[in-house]
Write a protein that holds these residues in place. Structure first.
Motif, short mmCIF file in Angstrom:
data_model
loop_
_atom_site.label_atom_id
_atom_site.label_comp_id
_atom_site.label_asym_id
_atom_site.label_seq_id
_atom_site.Cartn_x
_atom_site.Cartn_y
_atom_site.Cartn_z
N TYR B 35 0.84 -1.19 0.00
CA TYR B 35 0.00 0.00 0.00
C TYR B 35 0.88 1.25 0.00
O TYR B 35 1.97 1.25 0.57
N PRO B 43 -4.23 4.59 3.34
CA PRO B 43 -3.43 3.73 2.46
C PRO B 43 -4.19 3.40 1.18
O PRO B 43 -5.41 3.21 1.20
N PHE B 45 -4.18 0.71 -2.13
CA PHE B 45 -3.71 -0.60 -2.55
C PHE B 45 -2.89 -0.50 -3.84
O PHE B 45 -3.34 0.06 -4.83
N GLY B 58 -3.92 -2.54 -8.01
CA GLY B 58 -4.68 -1.30 -7.93
C GLY B 58 -4.32 -0.38 -9.08
O GLY B 58 -3.66 -0.76 -10.03
N ASN B 59 -4.74 0.89 -8.98
CA ASN B 59 -4.53 1.86 -10.05
C ASN B 59 -3.18 2.53 -9.95
O ASN B 59 -3.08 3.72 -9.66
#
Lengths: 114, 116
Positions: B35, B43, B45, B58-59
């Motif tokens: 994170y 946080p 991801f 994640g992005n």
């Protein structure tokens, strides 16, 4: 747009006072978690709420999940300096492909002054 | 029982450089998630590793990559550092329960990265 909105962003109170912090969303969740993060540390899980209307108590901390499972609150009774920290709410968000990721709010930074 | 450990504690880099952060999971855990926590934020991801493979992401751009070793420890690599990469990088470990279910994650203390 934040999935989880936490309020207030900052809170500074005196030892012995009571307080409530909030976590709100327009989405419905199957569960919601609360974490506390102290300076220089990672978040630590406090509680997971699952059922709408559920109330869980952890010593002086009371957690409630909204009836519609869109929001939650954390109430602290007789706050102590050791309660100082960043309080984060989080939910598991479903990604494409069926996996899920943990999504956090921005947190409420609580300072309890002696 | 050792919890999640991360190294280094602090790191200062300049724009354009590359950085590697390390994480050792809690004993008995086989899954590691990373994170990024920017100042004043929760946080976010980055990705998750299980059985030495990236399982979900994640992005975050491809400049962020990772690796998991046979002993379950993990590395996070960031290339071509930007000022905006300055943040606390947290590692969390858990036991694998499938893509759609996540067991409780235990977080390490983080690595504070400053990009100048």
């Amino acid at each position: 747009t934040q999935l989880l909105e936490q309020s207030p962003q900052f809170l500074s109170i005196q030892e012995g006072e009571n307080l409530t912090v909030y976590c709100n969303s327009s989405s419905v969740f199957s569960s919601l978690q609360w974490y506390r993060q102290e300076p220089g540390e990672g978040p630590v899980l406090l509680v997971t709420v699952v059922t709408g209307g559920e109330v869980k108590k952890l010593k002086r901390l009371t957690f409630q999940f909204g009836d519609a499972r869109k929001d939650s609150s954390l109430h602290i009774t007789a706050a102590q300096p050791g309660d100082t920290g960043l309080y984060l709410c989080a939910v598991y968000y479903l990604l494409q492909g069926g996996s899920e990721k943990l999504v956090f709010g921005k947190g409420t930074k609580l300072t309890v002054n002696p | 029982d050792a919890g999640v450990t991360q190294s280094p504690t602090h790191l200062i880099k300049t724009r354009g450089q590359q950085v590697t952060l390390r994480c050792s999971p809690k004993s008995g855990h086989d899954t590691v998630s990373w994170y990024q926590q920017a100042l004043g934020q929760g946080p976010q991801f980055i990705f998750q590793y299980y059985e030495e493979e990236e399982r979900q992401r994640g992005n975050f751009p491809d400049r962020f990559s990772g690796h998991q070793f046979p002993n379950y420890s993990s590395e996070l690599n960031v290339n071509a550092l930007l000022l905006g990469d300055s943040a606390l990088y947290l590692c969390a470990s858990s036991t694998w329960a499938g893509l759609a279910v996540t067991n409780e994650q235990f977080f390490g203390p983080g690595t504070r990265l400053t990009v100048l």
